[in-house]
Design a protein around this motif. Structure first.
Motif, PDB file in Angstrom:
ATOM      1  N   PRO A  78       0.782  -1.240   0.000  1.00 48.01           N
ATOM      2  CA  PRO A  78       0.000   0.000   0.000  1.00 48.01           C
ATOM      3  C   PRO A  78       0.811   1.287   0.000  1.00 48.01           C
ATOM      4  CG  PRO A  78       0.250  -0.759   2.245  1.00 48.01           C
ATOM      5  CD  PRO A  78       0.982  -1.761   1.382  1.00 48.01           C
ATOM      6  N   THR A  79       2.132   1.212  -0.152  1.00 50.39           N
ATOM      7  CA  THR A  79       2.944   2.423   0.008  1.00 50.39           C
ATOM      8  C   THR A  79       2.912   3.337  -1.210  1.00 50.39           C
ATOM      9  OG1 THR A  79       4.920   1.274  -0.801  1.00 50.39           O
ATOM     10  CG2 THR A  79       4.521   1.228   1.587  1.00 50.39           C
ATOM     11  N   LEU A 216      -1.576   7.624  -0.312  1.00 49.49           N
ATOM     12  CA  LEU A 216      -1.468   7.589   1.141  1.00 49.49           C
ATOM     13  C   LEU A 216      -1.403   9.016   1.667  1.00 49.49           C
ATOM     14  CD1 LEU A 216       1.140   4.826   2.114  1.00 49.49           C
ATOM     15  CD2 LEU A 216      -1.313   4.800   2.546  1.00 49.49           C
ATOM     16  N   THR A 240      -9.272   3.340   3.358  1.00 47.23           N
ATOM     17  CA  THR A 240      -8.564   2.280   4.078  1.00 47.23           C
ATOM     18  C   THR A 240      -7.680   2.860   5.160  1.00 47.23           C
ATOM     19  OG1 THR A 240      -8.538   0.963   2.047  1.00 47.23           O
ATOM     20  CG2 THR A 240      -7.066   0.274   3.824  1.00 47.23           C
ATOM     21  N   GLU A 242      -4.501   2.241   7.076  1.00 45.42           N
ATOM     22  CA  GLU A 242      -3.317   1.397   6.885  1.00 45.42           C
ATOM     23  C   GLU A 242      -2.630   1.118   8.223  1.00 45.42           C
ATOM     24  OE1 GLU A 242      -2.545  -0.298   4.464  1.00 45.42           O
ATOM     25  OE2 GLU A 242      -3.781   0.585   2.893  1.00 45.42           O
ATOM     26  N   THR A 244      -0.658  -1.546   8.798  1.00 43.75           N
ATOM     27  CA  THR A 244       0.568  -2.345   8.652  1.00 43.75           C
ATOM     28  C   THR A 244       1.819  -1.486   8.597  1.00 43.75           C
ATOM     29  OG1 THR A 244       0.267  -2.334   6.249  1.00 43.75           O
ATOM     30  CG2 THR A 244      -0.612  -4.229   7.457  1.00 43.75           C
ATOM     31  N   TYR A 250      -1.641   6.789   8.757  1.00 40.64           N
ATOM     32  CA  TYR A 250      -1.964   6.871   7.327  1.00 40.64           C
ATOM     33  C   TYR A 250      -3.384   6.410   7.016  1.00 40.64           C
ATOM     34  CZ  TYR A 250       2.986   7.514   6.089  1.00 40.64           C
ATOM     35  OH  TYR A 250       4.261   7.996   5.946  1.00 40.64           O
ATOM     36  N   ARG A 252      -5.532   5.568   3.254  1.00 41.91           N
ATOM     37  CA  ARG A 252      -5.286   5.400   1.822  1.00 41.91           C
ATOM     38  C   ARG A 252      -6.563   5.708   1.047  1.00 41.91           C
ATOM     39  NH1 ARG A 252      -3.578   0.015  -1.521  1.00 41.91           N
ATOM     40  NH2 ARG A 252      -5.056  -0.912  -0.072  1.00 41.91           N
TER      41      ARG A 252
END
Length: 276
Positions: A78-79, A216, A240, A242, A244, A250, A252
């Motif tokens: 997701p980055t 993000l 979303t 994030e 993780t 963050y 998304r």
């Protein structure tokens, strides 16, 4: 293949055995972790550091003759970050010397524009996966694998009898025959990404550069992030959280048209102004 997740699974079926050593990024596409567990691989996770920085030396140092497979999503999810060509070729070169395969997942290629397909003959250890989900065919479940003829012939042995449907095939053919429409769509999303990022920076928010069809946003602290998250979700807009990432601040946002993103920006502004 039936989506890029089955493409990744095909690579595990060919390359990975119980206790095989696999290098992955973390966080990355969720099915990578699932397949590592399913095939009982010894997974080495290279984690993103502060501000989504990735230590490439950790990857290169970790590569040795025990490593069966290295999986890199480029751009990563997701980055939204990338590994540039100079560093990617270093990874491919060392992996080739160690007889390790490298799977580059180019799921977000159309929003980045950089591919490693041109290197498949030079590096016989390279496999590239693609997905058509991000061009608007997510429900059709269509992906593909690209590699040297020898690798593809080996991968074909794991091809299921029933793969993509006739309907998916028709939609895919339509898209491939109407490339101008696709290019216009990609251009629109990239322009929207640039606009969204610029406007959020005006709000003193940290917006890391993204090469995907999502963005993000770092809301600086967990309290502010949750306030924005809850306000926007109440408007039935799905974003979303994030969890993780090391810095748990963050959210998304999947990108849409500029008109839609203006609406989202206004909701973010309202959430930040609201003291409740």
């Amino acid at each position: 293949t039936s989506g890029s997740d089955l493409a990744i699974k095909n690579c595990f079926e060919l390359i990975v055995r119980k206790n095989s050593e696999v290098i992955t990024l973390y966080p990355t596409y969720g099915m990578v972790d699932v397949y590592c567990k399913l095939y009982q691989a010894d997974q080495h996770k290279i984690k993103f550091g502060k501000n989504l920085k990735l230590d490439l030396n950790k990857i290169i140092t970790k590569i040795n003759k025990k490593i069966s497979l290295i999986i890199i999503a480029n751009p990563n999810s997701p980055t939204g970050t990338i590994i540039d060509e100079v560093d990617m070729l270093k990874i491919l070169s060392k992996a080739k010397k160690c007889n390790s395969y490298v799977l580059i997942d180019e799921c977000y290629y159309d929003y980045y524009g950089k591919t490693y397909i041109k290197f498949i003959e030079k590096y016989n250890n390279l496999i590239v996966s693609r997905s058509f989900s991000k061009i608007g065919l997510a429900g059709c479940r269509v992906g593909c694998l690209i590699s040297s003829k020898k690798n593809i012939n080996r991968l074909l042995k794991f091809r299921p009898m029933y793969e993509i449907s006739r309907l998916s095939n028709e939609f895919l053919n339509y898209c491939l025959k109407n490339k101008t429409e696709l290019k216009n769509y990609f251009k629109e999303i990239k322009n929207s990404r640039k606009f969204f990022s610029k406007e959020l920076k005006k709000l003193n928010l940290q917006v890391p550069k993204s090469y995907g069809n999502f963005q993000l946003v770092n809301f600086n602290n967990k309290k502010t992030k949750l306030k924005v998250f809850n306000k926007i979700r109440k408007k039935n807009i799905n974003i979303t959280e994030e969890k993780t990432l090391n810095e748990n601040n963050y959210l998304r946002f999947t990108l849409s048209t500029k008109t839609t993103m203006v609406h989202v920006i206004n909701m973010i502004k309202k959430s930040l102004r609201d003291k409740k």
